[in-house]
Structure formats: C-alpha cells, structure tokens
Design a protein around this motif. Structure first.
Motif, PDB file in Angstrom:
ATOM      1  N   PRO A  98      11.828  52.607   1.151  1.00 15.38           N
ATOM      2  CA  PRO A  98      13.017  51.671   0.312  1.00 15.38           C
ATOM      3  C   PRO A  98      13.995  51.275   1.536  1.00 15.38           C
ATOM      4  N   GLU A  99      14.253  49.985   1.092  1.00 15.62           N
ATOM      5  CA  GLU A  99      15.647  49.633   2.020  1.00 15.62           C
ATOM      6  C   GLU A  99      16.492  48.802   1.010  1.00 15.62           C
ATOM      7  N   SER A 100      17.592  48.603   1.519  1.00 18.05           N
ATOM      8  CA  SER A 100      18.389  47.903   0.687  1.00 18.05           C
ATOM      9  C   SER A 100      18.700  46.494   1.032  1.00 18.05           C
ATOM     10  N   PRO A 101      18.138  45.361   0.166  1.00 22.26           N
ATOM     11  CA  PRO A 101      18.180  44.226   0.691  1.00 22.26           C
ATOM     12  C   PRO A 101      19.537  43.785   1.145  1.00 22.26           C
ATOM     13  N   SER A 102      20.686  44.346   0.850  1.00 28.02           N
ATOM     14  CA  SER A 102      22.053  43.826   1.639  1.00 28.02           C
ATOM     15  C   SER A 102      22.116  44.636   2.809  1.00 28.02           C
ATOM     16  N   ALA A 103      21.282  45.597   3.223  1.00 25.25           N
ATOM     17  CA  ALA A 103      21.297  46.361   4.423  1.00 25.25           C
ATOM     18  C   ALA A 103      21.406  45.338   5.494  1.00 25.25           C
ATOM     19  N   LYS A 104      20.459  44.226   5.473  1.00 22.19           N
ATOM     20  CA  LYS A 104      20.571  43.089   6.440  1.00 22.19           C
ATOM     21  C   LYS A 104      21.943  42.266   6.570  1.00 22.19           C
ATOM     22  N   ASP A 105      22.604  42.454   5.496  1.00 15.89           N
ATOM     23  CA  ASP A 105      24.089  41.937   5.623  1.00 15.89           C
ATOM     24  C   ASP A 105      25.068  42.865   6.085  1.00 15.89           C
ATOM     25  N   TYR A 106      24.929  43.972   5.830  1.00 13.90           N
ATOM     26  CA  TYR A 106      25.740  45.115   6.142  1.00 13.90           C
ATOM     27  C   TYR A 106      25.410  45.989   7.122  1.00 13.90           C
ATOM     28  N   GLY A 107      24.256  45.776   7.915  1.00 14.89           N
ATOM     29  CA  GLY A 107      23.862  46.667   8.913  1.00 14.89           C
ATOM     30  C   GLY A 107      24.518  46.677  10.299  1.00 14.89           C
ATOM     31  N   SER A 108      25.388  45.448  10.431  1.00 18.31           N
ATOM     32  CA  SER A 108      26.199  45.256  11.555  1.00 18.31           C
ATOM     33  C   SER A 108      27.497  44.463  11.385  1.00 18.31           C
ATOM     34  N   LEU A 109      28.386  44.905  12.050  1.00 17.86           N
ATOM     35  CA  LEU A 109      29.893  44.351  11.608  1.00 17.86           C
ATOM     36  C   LEU A 109      29.948  42.717  12.024  1.00 17.86           C
ATOM     37  N   PRO A 110      30.587  42.107  11.081  1.00 21.60           N
ATOM     38  CA  PRO A 110      30.769  40.802  11.775  1.00 21.60           C
ATOM     39  C   PRO A 110      31.607  40.589  12.787  1.00 21.60           C
ATOM     40  N   GLN A 111      31.701  39.531  13.527  1.00 26.34           N
ATOM     41  CA  GLN A 111      32.392  39.201  14.847  1.00 26.34           C
ATOM     42  C   GLN A 111      33.914  39.195  14.379  1.00 26.34           C
ATOM     43  N   TRP A 112      34.311  38.746  13.316  1.00 18.91           N
ATOM     44  CA  TRP A 112      35.678  38.607  12.943  1.00 18.91           C
ATOM     45  C   TRP A 112      35.889  39.636  11.643  1.00 18.91           C
ATOM     46  N   LEU A 113      36.567  40.545  11.627  1.00 18.98           N
ATOM     47  CA  LEU A 113      36.827  41.611  10.722  1.00 18.98           C
ATOM     48  C   LEU A 113      38.215  41.153  10.167  1.00 18.98           C
ATOM     49  N   SER A 114      38.447  41.453   8.764  1.00 20.06           N
ATOM     50  CA  SER A 114      39.632  41.448   7.766  1.00 20.06           C
ATOM     51  C   SER A 114      39.892  42.772   7.291  1.00 20.06           C
ATOM     52  N   PRO A 115      41.044  43.404   7.489  1.00 26.48           N
ATOM     53  CA  PRO A 115      41.320  44.616   6.596  1.00 26.48           C
ATOM     54  C   PRO A 115      41.185  44.461   5.351  1.00 26.48           C
ATOM     55  N   PRO A 116      41.032  45.684   4.697  1.00 25.84           N
ATOM     56  CA  PRO A 116      40.969  45.660   3.130  1.00 25.84           C
ATOM     57  C   PRO A 116      42.409  45.409   2.682  1.00 25.84           C
ATOM     58  N   LEU A 117      42.396  45.227   1.236  1.00 24.41           N
ATOM     59  CA  LEU A 117      43.788  45.407   0.634  1.00 24.41           C
ATOM     60  C   LEU A 117      44.147  46.810   0.500  1.00 24.41           C
ATOM     61  N   SER A 118      45.224  47.256  -0.135  1.00 22.85           N
ATOM     62  CA  SER A 118      45.731  48.376  -0.351  1.00 22.85           C
ATOM     63  C   SER A 118      44.656  48.976  -1.440  1.00 22.85           C
ATOM     64  N   PRO A 119      44.293  50.401  -1.183  1.00 23.61           N
ATOM     65  CA  PRO A 119      43.307  51.033  -2.025  1.00 23.61           C
ATOM     66  C   PRO A 119      43.627  50.848  -3.678  1.00 23.61           C
ATOM     67  N   GLN A 120      44.598  50.571  -3.824  1.00 29.41           N
ATOM     68  CA  GLN A 120      45.055  50.566  -5.005  1.00 29.41           C
ATOM     69  C   GLN A 120      44.733  49.091  -5.786  1.00 29.41           C
ATOM     70  N   ALA A 121      44.272  48.122  -5.030  1.00 34.05           N
ATOM     71  CA  ALA A 121      43.705  47.147  -5.487  1.00 34.05           C
ATOM     72  C   ALA A 121      42.200  46.808  -6.003  1.00 34.05           C
ATOM     73  N   TYR A 122      41.520  48.131  -5.496  1.00 33.29           N
ATOM     74  CA  TYR A 122      40.338  48.204  -5.941  1.00 33.29           C
ATOM     75  C   TYR A 122      40.229  49.593  -7.100  1.00 33.29           C
ATOM     76  N   VAL A 123      41.077  50.234  -6.891  1.00 30.73           N
ATOM     77  CA  VAL A 123      41.131  51.192  -8.004  1.00 30.73           C
ATOM     78  C   VAL A 123      40.874  50.832  -9.470  1.00 30.73           C
ATOM     79  N   GLY A 124      39.994  51.404 -10.170  1.00 35.64           N
ATOM     80  CA  GLY A 124      40.032  51.172 -11.728  1.00 35.64           C
ATOM     81  C   GLY A 124      38.679  51.462 -12.332  1.00 35.64           C
ATOM     82  N   THR A 125      38.709  51.065 -13.391  1.00 38.28           N
ATOM     83  CA  THR A 125      37.372  51.069 -14.282  1.00 38.28           C
ATOM     84  C   THR A 125      36.573  49.747 -14.481  1.00 38.28           C
TER      85      THR A 125
END
Length: 532
Positions: free
Chosen positions: A416-443
């Motif tokens: 089994p493989e994740s189809p998205s693994a090809k997208d997430y298997g290596s980091l992109p050339q230009w990285l952007s930092p995440p927002l504050s953790p609270q921006a994602y926290v929730g239900t």
C-alpha cells in the motif's frame, strides 16, 4: 481513483490478489503435519499423482522457508475422503514456535467463499433465497438511489453488482468504525456504475448481503456462522470474531517486510467486515469445509446446505478479467472466482491483508480435489508459487519453472502506498511556514468520514484524531504552508498521507482535506463551530 488504491491496505488488495491467483487457478496445492505424513490411498489416477508429488512439494516449500520467502505457511489437500495437512516455518519471525496443521491464520478474503457457503446453508428452511431483495430482510439498509435500494438482492451484493464503488467503506474500517456504522454510511455513496450494469469488488456490499441473510432467519452473522457451519463441521478453531483469533495460543502473527526482514508489526481487527474478510482458521478446520464443498453440501452423510443453493453460487455472473498466466477468461459468481479451462471447472478465491497475510483455496470439482494454502506474510507470492509447483508436479511431471520470483515481484508492487506520497515525499524548493497552530485547531466534519479533531500541544505540535471517539490519533508534521502529513498505516510506517487546510478570510482554516480520499467525494471536512 487514488483513495481506492490507498485503502487496499486496510481491506487489502483482495481483488488484485483474487485476479492474480487465477494464474494458479489452472493448478492446485498440498501437504501435512508430522503425525499426518501418510496420505492414505487416493482412489483416482490424479490422486496417485498427488501422492507422488507431495514429497517433492515438501522439499520445495522447505526451500522457500529457508530462502525467507515467507515466515510460515500451512497447506491442505482434500481428495475424496483423504485429507493431507502440514505446516512449515514459524508462527512469528524470531520465535521458535512452528506452524502446524492447527495453527490459526487470518485468511482475509478467502472468507468470502466460506461466507457464501454459510449463506447457502441459511437457505435450508426456505426463509429466503439468492434472489430475495435486501429490503425484505433488512429494511434499514439503503443505497444512494431509491431503485437499487428497493431491488438489490442477496445475489447482487455477494456478486459485487450493486453499483457500489470498489472497496468503498474500507477507509472507514481503517479509521476504526464498526460494521453497523460502515453499512449505514453506504447510503451516502454515489454509484460507480448502473445497478447490475457492471462489477466492482465491494467488501462492504458483500458484508451487507451476508449480514442481511443471517437476519432473515433471526441470527447475528457470527452466530449464523457457528450454528450453520463451524459447529456442525467441528471447526473448533475457526471464528468470525477477531477476539477469538487473539485468544488462540497457536496462532500465526501477521508479518510485513520492513528493514529488509519479516516483522510482526501490526495487529488487524477484521470484525467490521467479518463476512467479507474476518475468518480465522487452521488448515485442519479448513479441510472440513473443503470436503463439504466437494460433497455439494453433504459431509459424513449429512446435508448441511441445499445443493441448488451451492450450485447457484458457482454460476458465472460477471466477467471480471483474464487469467494473468494463461489468459483464460475469469468470472465471478457468489463469493467465488470461476475459470473453465483444460482441467475442467475451477472454483477459487484468494485473500490478502497488506497488514501481513496471504491465502488461497482452489477447487477442481471435476477431478474431485481441492487445495488451500495459508501464510502469515505480505507481500509474498509463496501461496501462488506453491500451487504452481504442485500442479506442475501433478499434471505435467514437474518440468515447469519455479515462479516464486515472478509472484514476489507482483505482490511487492501492491504494497500500500499513499497516492499523495509522491506529492509529500520530498520538500518543495520554496517552503512557506505554517500559520499559528490555532489557525488549524478545531473540529471538522462530514457525514461519511464523521468528525475529525485537530488539537495542538503546548509546544505547538498538531494532532489529528479520527474515527469513533477520536480513537485513531496521529501527529501532523508540517510540509508546506497549510499542508501537513501523517502516517496512517502501521504496515507502511514510513509512508506519508496528506492533509491540507483551506484558510478563510479571518486567517483560520474553514475546512480540511484528507487528500487521499478526495477523489471519492468525501475528503473535504468542514469546520464545525467557531475557531478557537
């Protein structure tokens, strides 16, 4: 669709294994335990060939074990009233306990023909038949559209012709949902093809058909299995309950290939899809069922299932592909794959858990014998290679090639493989930092996946909780801006799966996507309630 390939792992490449096993379906298998090394006297010329082939087959299997093709396996041959059983290798890699005829294995989709036999046996009192509509015996069950809901039959579900997309519901199994919840949520799933207009291998659909059949006579599925088949056949080590498998002292552990060696990394609870893939059994017990099938429902002078119901289960209803070895057309009946070849009719089915098990049973009713191979690992082509070798010995004098490398390669490609693994298997050339953790926290929620909860630890690490009461928990690792990964499946612990968040005008996530099921239409979950 990528999500279907992903969740092969949790229901587990059953359909692919089924078709690939057809390459051996023009073949058979053999063996026994230390106190059962004499096979008695088989009656026919074919049986004499079987007896002559067994010592050579034993040597071949022992060589497979020595070459680390699989930690352990067990084999059964049934011909007339003669039964030959044996175990090889070990129950768990690195432990001393050996496989024998009483070692219990999880057999995955080899459960389907066994369940088909149980459903046939349930028809003995005339309460229903293969053409009974599910709406008559389980009025609560619904498909997406009214007409299929009203008219889908037991036969439609056990032959995978209901319109349900292949392997739908298996991702819910991965998240820990129970059988009733998974079956209830099938009503949300749009059909993949017109009702009875195609074939897609659906574990959840098969499960509903069998569960409804048991309900027609007032039994729970597990009770029906014990009352109608396992008990009467004396299959004391066989069960549809995962807890019973865990309680067996003599059981084979699941193994996957990790760090270039077999490891027992995973436990896999199959209760939610027991009719489709939940049987655990030994070859000693399995030989009793094989004898019943070869006897057209009669064993020890007793009829346990109506002959016409069993015969109907072996009728071809859908053309599902071609034999990958010989090219013969392959058909599907009611829990059985079917081939009509040079050696007469072949009834067969394979099973696979990418969490660590392989199984195969093949019947030659016109020649009067059947064979089963159970193993405790994935990926491995050992069951197919054993069958190839045995049939070559019996039918062709043993001059054919060893097929283990070919089959190992085929099954290795199915890890089994994740189809998205090809997208997430290596980091992109230009990285952007995440927002504050609270921006994602929730239900977050949708009706199919249910509720997902994202929390943050004091040091800002995000955690994802899925499934009933948030029982499946995985830390999220930042990838790029609003994209994260998590490791879902224990059998592939280094394979990343993707999660992405959609950010609203207020700078907080309004929804999240579980990337690997987006193509199913259920990957997007909307935020519920206010952001923190």
């Amino acid at each position: 669709m990528p999500w279907r390939r992903l969740y092969f792992s949790r229901c587990r490449i059953q359909f692919a294994s089924l078709l690939l096993s057809m390459g051996l379906a023009t073949l058979a298998v053999a063996q026994a335990t230390a106190d059962e090394r004499t096979i008695g006297s088989f009656d026919s010329a074919t049986s004499e060939s079987i007896r002559a082939a067994i010592p050579k087959l034993e040597t071949y299997i022992e060589a497979l074990i020595e070459a680390d093709a699989v930690p352990g396996l067990a084999v059964a041959i049934v011909s007339g009233d003669q039964v030959y059983l044996n175990g090889f290798g070990v129950r768990e890699a690195g432990a001393p306990e050996h496989v024998d005829a009483d070692t219990v294995f999880q057999i995955a989709s080899l459960s389907k023909p066994i369940s088909s036999t149980i459903v046939a046996a349930l028809m003995s009192d005339g309460a229903f038949d293969w053409d009974t509509r599910i709406s008559q015996i389980d009025p609560s069950f619904q498909l997406f559209e009214p007409y299929p809901t009203a008219n889908v039959t037991v036969s439609d579900l056990l032959s995978h012709r209901s319109g349900l997309p292949g392997l739908v519901g298996d991702e819910l199994l991965a998240y820990g949902f129970d059988r009733a919840t998974i079956l209830r949520r099938l009503r949300l799933v749009r059909p993949a093809y017109s009702f009875r207009g195609g074939y897609e291998y659906s574990n959840s659909g098969f499960t509903e058909g069998a569960v409804a059949a048991a309900a027609a006579v007032g039994l729970a599925w597990e009770e029906a299995a014990e009352t109608l088949l396992f008990g009467p056949l004396g299959m004391a080590s066989t069960s549809m309950r995962y807890g019973d498998y865990l309680a067996r002292g003599n059981r084979a552990e699941l193994h996957v290939r990790y760090d270039d060696r077999w490891q027992a990394l995973v436990k896999h609870d199959t209760d939610a899809q027991a009719p489709a893939g939940g049987v655990s059994t030994s070859v000693r017990d399995l030989a009793r069922w094989m004898t019943l099938v070869l006897g057209n429902g009669v064993i020890d002078g007793r009829r346990l299932a109506p002959e016409d119901a069993l015969a109907a289960s072996h009728a071809a209803l859908s053309h599902i592909g071609s034999d990958p070895i010989g090219g013969e057309p392959v058909f599907y009946g009611l829990g059985w794959a079917l081939i009509y070849g040079n050696n007469g009719r072949v009834w067969t089915h394979a099973g696979a858990l990418t969490a660590g098990a392989r199984s195969l049973a093949t019947f030659y009713p016109d020649k009067g014998f059947a064979i089963a191979v159970l193993s405790n690992a994935h990926p491995t082509g050992a069951p197919e290679a054993v069958v190839d070798r045995f049939v070559d010995l019996v039918l062709s004098g043993g001059d054919g090639p060893d097929t283990i490398e070919t089959w190992n390669g085929i099954y290795a490609s199915m890890v089994p493989e994740s189809p998205s693994a090809k997208d997430y298997g290596s980091l992109p050339q230009w990285l952007s930092p995440p927002l504050s953790p609270q921006a994602y926290v929730g239900t977050y929620h949708n009706a199919y996946v249910g509720t997902a909860v994202v929390t943050a630890s004091d040091d800002g690490i995000l955690n994802l909780a899925l499934g009933p009461e948030g029982g499946l928990q995985r830390p999220l690792r930042h990838f790029n801006r609003d994209q994260f990964t998590f490791f879902l499946l224990e059998e592939v612990p280094d394979t990343p799966f993707g999660i992405s968040f959609q950010i609203g005008a207020q700078g907080v996530a309004t929804s999240m996507n579980i990337d690997d099921i987006t193509d199913s239409g259920f990957g997007r979950l909307e935020r519920v309630g206010d952001a923190p």
